[in-house]
Write a protein that holds these residues in place. Structure first.
Motif, PDB file in Angstrom:
ATOM      1  N   ALA A 205     -51.154  79.629  67.256  1.00 16.27           N
ATOM      2  CA  ALA A 205     -51.008  80.917  66.577  1.00 16.27           C
ATOM      3  C   ALA A 205     -49.599  81.018  66.015  1.00 16.27           C
ATOM      4  N   ILE A 206     -49.390  82.018  65.176  1.00 16.42           N
ATOM      5  CA  ILE A 206     -48.043  82.364  64.704  1.00 16.42           C
ATOM      6  C   ILE A 206     -47.884  83.868  64.850  1.00 16.42           C
ATOM      7  N   GLY A 207     -46.646  84.312  65.014  1.00 21.63           N
ATOM      8  CA  GLY A 207     -46.483  85.749  65.152  1.00 21.63           C
ATOM      9  C   GLY A 207     -45.051  86.232  65.169  1.00 21.63           C
ATOM     10  N   LEU A 208     -44.917  87.551  65.053  1.00 19.94           N
ATOM     11  CA  LEU A 208     -43.640  88.250  65.173  1.00 19.94           C
ATOM     12  C   LEU A 208     -43.740  89.206  66.351  1.00 19.94           C
ATOM     13  N   LEU A 209     -42.772  89.131  67.262  1.00 18.34           N
ATOM     14  CA  LEU A 209     -42.750  90.045  68.389  1.00 18.34           C
ATOM     15  C   LEU A 209     -42.083  91.354  67.974  1.00 18.34           C
ATOM     16  N   TRP A 210     -42.127  92.345  68.869  1.00 18.94           N
ATOM     17  CA  TRP A 210     -41.544  93.649  68.570  1.00 18.94           C
ATOM     18  C   TRP A 210     -40.053  93.575  68.283  1.00 18.94           C
ATOM     19  N   ASN A 211     -39.378  92.527  68.790  1.00 16.96           N
ATOM     20  CA  ASN A 211     -37.935  92.380  68.594  1.00 16.96           C
ATOM     21  C   ASN A 211     -37.594  91.441  67.442  1.00 16.96           C
ATOM     22  N   LYS A 212     -38.545  91.198  66.554  1.00 13.45           N
ATOM     23  CA  LYS A 212     -38.414  90.348  65.363  1.00 13.45           C
ATOM     24  C   LYS A 212     -38.419  88.860  65.681  1.00 13.45           C
ATOM     25  N   LYS A 213     -38.526  88.496  66.951  1.00 15.38           N
ATOM     26  CA  LYS A 213     -38.529  87.081  67.315  1.00 15.38           C
ATOM     27  C   LYS A 213     -39.820  86.421  66.861  1.00 15.38           C
TER      28      LYS A 213
END
Length: 411
Positions: free
Chosen positions: A364-372
């Motif tokens: 998967a790919i993604g952005l966490l709540w802290n932009k990481k």
């Protein structure tokens, strides 16, 4: 109305997706008065997990697994469920017209979801499959079986060609599942997996344009490693029964297909495409309170509006997290007005959760709540956790149990 008898306040909610059902579940928690009633109008007597539809389409999850019956979730003395199809909304009369009757309202929450824009491409309505609803995902799952049987019986030498139109969130998630599951399905039908050809057509210069370029390139590389034929900056001009007309760099050609799946190009729900709800530029005429400008008693939430939310992570397309937050906001706003408050509540989306796009079960790919940024198996594990968080945010522990424990019994 007789003197001394207070009129019942009527809240009508249209649609039991993430936004609409969240609004109802939150309203029935917050409302204690007996002179208020809620009517939930939905095409089905169940809610389904939209974020699971790409897995339903390839047979990983059954239709029953993704479905949650609504009746046990609703307080019967407060909420009435109507299995009906909404035909029209008449704001000036404060009426909703369905295929079964007419409902007057004091507050209206429109959460009907989006629809495929079939006028966008000739042939789209006749020759394309999609996964925008549970029923469509189930039909696609059955269609795979038919296509494979037809291919086997034809004994043709050309590849079995499956084409996905749209390289956004839905298209990439579906392709990830197809890459993993189709070879297994082909083996069951005694078809050589080497005869499978997967093609992705995307009009942008990369996939997942709603994420940043680096994450899009990661997903692109994973799809290319799986031998997906990716046609970027390519537009679909027409779809026929066996061919697709495409254009790239001014060159038009036709490519064959055995199955075409459309994962892009949704639009506002048809009942909202009237001057009562649209501005002069045809955008949704909504206030910051999520109400219609000329009709403050009407809230419009969920995928019905198809508008981006601006956050510190960039522009975020409609998703379950936004829908749930809007559902909660509407419940809080209506509750405040029922208590007599004249303070206007302003909606602001807060990306507490993670934006994750799966590429199969373990990537998967993604952005966490802290932009990481996260990729690979870690992102896939976070995606599974996010599935649980989404459900819990909608209706708490009871709803989470209904979805996951109830689903496990239907396997």
């Amino acid at each position: 109305m007789r003197e001394g008898v207070r009129e019942v306040m009527h809240i009508v909610v249209l649609g039991a997706g993430y936004a609409g059902l969240t609004a109802v579940l939150q309203l029935q928690k917050k409302i204690k008065k007996k002179d208020i009633k809620i009517t939930l109008i939905n095409k089905h007597r169940y809610h389904y997990q939209t974020t699971w539809l790409h897995r339903c389409a390839v047979g990983i999850y059954s239709e029953a697994y993704a479905r949650v019956d609504l009746e046990p979730l609703l307080k019967k003395d407060l909420v009435t469920l109507k299995k009906e199809v909404v035909r029209a909304i008449h704001p000036h009369q404060k009426e909703v017209h369905t295929d079964e009757g007419i409902y007057s309202y004091d507050f209206l929450v429109v959460a009907l979801g989006a629809e495929i824009n079939t006028s966008e491409i000739p042939g789209l309505d006749h020759y394309a499959h999609s996964i925008v609803t549970l029923a469509r995902a189930n039909r696609l799952c059955n269609r795979f079986i038919t296509v494979m049987n037809d291919y086997k019986n034809s004994q043709q030498s050309d590849p079995l060609h499956i084409v996905v139109g749209g390289g956004g969130f839905t298209g990439v998630e579906l392709l990830g599942e197809l890459i993993e599951q189709l070879p297994k399905m082909l083996a069951m039908h005694q078809i050589d997996a080497n005869k499978l050809k997967l093609t992705l057509i995307e009009k942008e210069s990369t996939v997942l344009p709603e994420f940043n370029l680096e994450l899009g390139e990661y997903a692109l590389a994973r799809l290319e490693e799986a031998a997906v034929d990716i046609k970027l900056q390519t537009t679909i001009k027409e779809i026929k029964r066996r061919t697709i007309k495409i254009e790239h760099g001014g060159i038009v050609e036709e490519i064959p297909h055995d199955l075409f799946i459309w994962t892009a190009g949704v639009s506002k729900h048809s009942v909202l495409q009237s001057n009562a709800f649209l501005s002069s530029d045809q955008s949704m005429a909504l206030t910051s309170e999520l109400t219609v400008q000329e009709h403050p008693e009407i809230y419009i939430i969920g995928d019905a509006i198809q508008e981006k939310e601006v956050t510190h992570q960039g522009n975020v397309l409609p998703n379950a997290d936004i829908a749930i937050q809007k559902g909660k906001f509407v419940a809080e706003s209506i509750k405040a007005q029922l208590k007599g408050s004249h303070t206007k509540l302003i909606f602001s989306f807060k990306p507490y959760g993670s934006r994750i796009a799966s590429i199969g079960q373990h990537d998967a790919i993604g952005l966490l709540w802290n932009k990481k940024k996260v990729v690979g198996n870690l992102a896939a594990r976070i995606k599974r956790i996010t599935d649980h968080m989404i459900v819990f945010q909608m209706g708490g522990a009871r709803f989470w149990y209904s979805v996951f424990m109830g689903a496990s019994k239907k396997k």
